[in-house]
Motif scaffolding. Sequence first.
Motif, PDB file in Angstrom:
ATOM      1  N   UNK A 120       0.838  -1.198   0.000  1.00 27.06           N
ATOM      2  CA  UNK A 120       0.000   0.000   0.000  1.00 27.06           C
ATOM      3  C   UNK A 120       0.880   1.259   0.000  1.00 27.06           C
ATOM      4  N   UNK A 121       0.317   2.347  -0.554  1.00 22.81           N
ATOM      5  CA  UNK A 121       1.024   3.634  -0.493  1.00 22.81           C
ATOM      6  C   UNK A 121       1.172   4.116   0.946  1.00 22.81           C
ATOM      7  N   UNK A 122       0.161   3.838   1.775  1.00 21.76           N
ATOM      8  CA  UNK A 122       0.099   4.420   3.108  1.00 21.76           C
ATOM      9  C   UNK A 122       1.072   3.708   4.045  1.00 21.76           C
ATOM     10  N   UNK A 123       2.052   4.429   4.526  1.00 19.65           N
ATOM     11  CA  UNK A 123       3.038   3.893   5.447  1.00 19.65           C
ATOM     12  C   UNK A 123       4.112   3.057   4.804  1.00 19.65           C
ATOM     13  N   UNK A 124       4.311   3.171   3.474  1.00 18.10           N
ATOM     14  CA  UNK A 124       5.275   2.302   2.796  1.00 18.10           C
ATOM     15  C   UNK A 124       6.708   2.590   3.239  1.00 18.10           C
ATOM     16  N   UNK A 125       6.990   3.812   3.696  1.00 19.62           N
ATOM     17  CA  UNK A 125       8.343   4.142   4.141  1.00 19.62           C
ATOM     18  C   UNK A 125       8.727   3.362   5.393  1.00 19.62           C
ATOM     19  N   UNK A 126       7.713   2.894   6.174  1.00 19.18           N
ATOM     20  CA  UNK A 126       7.989   2.167   7.408  1.00 19.18           C
ATOM     21  C   UNK A 126       7.785   0.661   7.245  1.00 19.18           C
ATOM     22  N   UNK A 127       7.607   0.189   6.002  1.00 22.20           N
ATOM     23  CA  UNK A 127       7.359  -1.226   5.739  1.00 22.20           C
ATOM     24  C   UNK A 127       8.585  -2.055   6.111  1.00 22.20           C
ATOM     25  N   UNK A 128       8.369  -3.143   6.857  1.00 27.53           N
ATOM     26  CA  UNK A 128       9.472  -3.998   7.302  1.00 27.53           C
ATOM     27  C   UNK A 128       9.362  -5.431   6.776  1.00 27.53           C
ATOM     28  N   UNK A 129       8.258  -5.791   6.143  1.00 25.34           N
ATOM     29  CA  UNK A 129       8.131  -7.151   5.605  1.00 25.34           C
ATOM     30  C   UNK A 129       6.679  -7.539   5.437  1.00 25.34           C
ATOM     31  N   UNK A 130       6.473  -8.829   5.175  1.00 31.27           N
ATOM     32  CA  UNK A 130       5.128  -9.359   4.958  1.00 31.27           C
ATOM     33  C   UNK A 130       5.005 -10.717   5.643  1.00 31.27           C
ATOM     34  N   UNK A 152      17.649  -1.110   7.389  1.00 32.01           N
ATOM     35  CA  UNK A 152      17.965   0.220   6.850  1.00 32.01           C
ATOM     36  C   UNK A 152      17.180   0.557   5.591  1.00 32.01           C
ATOM     37  N   UNK A 153      16.317  -0.326   5.140  1.00 26.95           N
ATOM     38  CA  UNK A 153      15.579  -0.106   3.900  1.00 26.95           C
ATOM     39  C   UNK A 153      14.342   0.736   4.163  1.00 26.95           C
ATOM     40  N   UNK A 154      14.146   1.763   3.328  1.00 25.65           N
ATOM     41  CA  UNK A 154      12.949   2.603   3.382  1.00 25.65           C
ATOM     42  C   UNK A 154      12.458   2.794   1.954  1.00 25.65           C
ATOM     43  N   UNK A 155      11.308   2.225   1.646  1.00 24.20           N
ATOM     44  CA  UNK A 155      10.813   2.240   0.260  1.00 24.20           C
ATOM     45  C   UNK A 155      10.151   3.558  -0.070  1.00 24.20           C
ATOM     46  N   UNK A 156      10.372   4.085  -1.277  1.00 21.34           N
ATOM     47  CA  UNK A 156       9.658   5.290  -1.716  1.00 21.34           C
ATOM     48  C   UNK A 156       8.238   4.945  -2.162  1.00 21.34           C
ATOM     49  N   UNK A 157       7.426   5.976  -2.399  1.00 22.39           N
ATOM     50  CA  UNK A 157       6.023   5.758  -2.782  1.00 22.39           C
ATOM     51  C   UNK A 157       5.908   5.086  -4.136  1.00 22.39           C
TER      52      UNK A 157
END
Length: 601
Positions: A120-130, A152-157
Amino acid sequence: MWKTVLVLYQLLVLGRPLWAQDDVAAAAITPQDCTLECIQQGGPGCEYCRITRADVKSTLGFNSNEAFGSCIPWPCFELLGGNDPKICQHYVQAPNDVKIEFVHDPDPKSDTIVVSWKPSYYGIAFLRGFQVSLQALGGSSVACQLFLFHRNLSLPASHAQRVYKSDPFPRLSLASQYAVTVMALPVPEEWERFYHSKIFSTRSCGEKNGLEQCKKDWYPKHIEVQQTGTVVTVTFNLAPPNLGIRSYFSLCYANGIKKYTEITPNSSKNKTHHSYQMNDLQEGTNYTCEIAANEMDAVRKTFNVQVMHIQKDPATPLSVSPSWALALPLGLAVVAIFVVLLTVLTTRKPKLWMKKLHIKPDIAMEHHESGTQEEVVSLPRNRLTPPRLLICYSSYDGPSHVKAVMQLGAFIQQHMATQVCLDLWDSLSVSEEGSMAWHCRQIHESDFVMVICSQGLNHRPEPPQPEGHDEDEEENRGLHFGSNNFSSDAAVHLIGEEVGRAKARGQDLSKYMAAIFEYSEETDIPTELRLVSHYMLTSDLPLLFSHLHGVALHRPGGYLRINHISEEGFAKLPAGATLQWAIYEAGMAMKKRHHPLEGGD
C-alpha cells in the motif's frame, strides 16, 4: 522553433518517472536466502528475505509450531526491534491486488500456488516485511511464510507498484477451498483492518491433469438416444481402461417416478462405447436422465429422453351392406347431437350455481388449470455482503462430531450464500487473541450465531488432575478437547445472557439459533437457548436458509424451492454427500461410545 523544442524536452523529462515506474512495476520480486544477521545489520544483499524455522530457533531459542512455519507473534519486534524498537512502531496499511498463481506440481493429486501482491502507499516508508498465511476451509491445515526487509531499507512511494511474491505453497488438495491472508509488517495488536484476505479454489483433477486421467471427475461426454417403439436405446462413451471403472448407472425421473438402471458393459466387445436399453417408459413423457460411473461422488451427465407416441396400424375395414352404409352416418349424427346437449346441460348448471354465489367461473377455471406455481425468487439486494454466521459447538463428543460441524460449515458457505466463522478455520487468530476473546468478538461482529447442541455441550468436564502415570494421557486428551470445551461452555453462557437480555428488552431474537444433528435429541438444547429458533439438520436446511436470508418459503399461490438445499437434493452435491456421510459416522461413533454404558446398566 525554439518553443517547440523546449516543449518536447519538458515532455521527455516529465515522462522519465513514468517509465521508471513502469519498469519497477514490471519486475516481480521473489524472496532471497539471507541470514538474520545480515537483515539486522542492514546489509545491501538482504533486501527481501525469507525467514525459516531455523532462523527463528537460532534467534529466539525455541522451535516455532510446524503448522505455522516461521510465523511468530509480533515478528518485527522479536526479530528486528531488539536494539531499536522504534522501527516497529509505525503501522502499514494492508497490501493490495492479492493474486493467486498456479505453478507446476509433478504430483497429480495435489496443487501448488504462489501468492503475489502490491504494498500500500500508506506507510510504505515504514514497511518492514510481509506475513502470508494459508488456511484450508473446512479443515484445520495451516501454512504460513514470513518475509523481512533489512532494517535500513525505506521504500519510496513509487515502489507501491512493485509486485512481491511468496514462496510456493505445495501439497494443496485438489478441488478444495482455501483462504490466503497477506499482512504488512509491522502489524498492530488490533489488526482486523491491516490485512487482505482472498478465498480461492484449487483446480480440480480434470482441470489439472485432463478428464481422461481423473476417476472422480470423469463423466460420459457423448450420449446418443434412439427410440424403437417403447424401447429407448442409449449409447455413451466408456471411461478409459486406466481409470478402472467397470460399471455405470442411469437414473431417469418424470412425474414423480424414478427409474434406475445398472449398467455393466462387456469391454471385450467394445472398449470405447456401450449401448443399453430402457423399457416400459410412458408414451408422450419427457424424462430427465443422469448417467455416471458407479463410483462415490462421481460426476453425473444429464440428458433428456422424449418418448414419442406410437402410431398404431388402423383396423382392417369391414364390408357392409348398402342399408348399413346409410344407417351408420345417421346413428353417429344422433349420438353427436345427444352428447352436445348433455355437455351444455352439465356445464350450464355449475355456472348458474357459481353466479348465485357471486363466483366468476373463468377465475375458478384459471385456478384449476394453473395449480401451484413455482416462481424464481431473488434474494434481497439491500445487503452488500453475505450474512456472517458464527458456529459454536462442543468437541467433547469426539472428532467425528467436530468433523460433522466442519462439513456443515463448508456446505453452508459453499451453497447457502453465507460467510461462516469457525474457530478451527481461524486458528491463527484464536491463538493470538485467546479462545474466549475470539468468541466474544465474533458474537458481536456476526449477523447470526448458531449453537450446535449435543450431549457434550451440557457436559461439565473437570480439569485433569496430574496423578501418577495418567498425567500424559490426560494432558493429551485436554490438548484435543479441553480448551474448546471450557470456551464453548462459556460462549453458550454468554449467548444465553445475550438472549435473556434481548428477551427482557423486547428485542429481536433472530440473531441466535440452536441446531442439532439427527443423532442428537431436543433435550440436548440448553435451557438458555430454548427461547430461540432451533433446527434439525439436515432436514431443516431450507428453513435455515430462510432464516439467514429473510426469504419466505411459502406464500399464497406459490412456494420457494431450492434444489441444492432441499431434503432430497442436497446429497447430490459433493459437499452435501460429504456432510451426510460425516453425520452418519458421528452418529455411529456416538452409539459405540454410549453402548458400553447402556450394557452396564
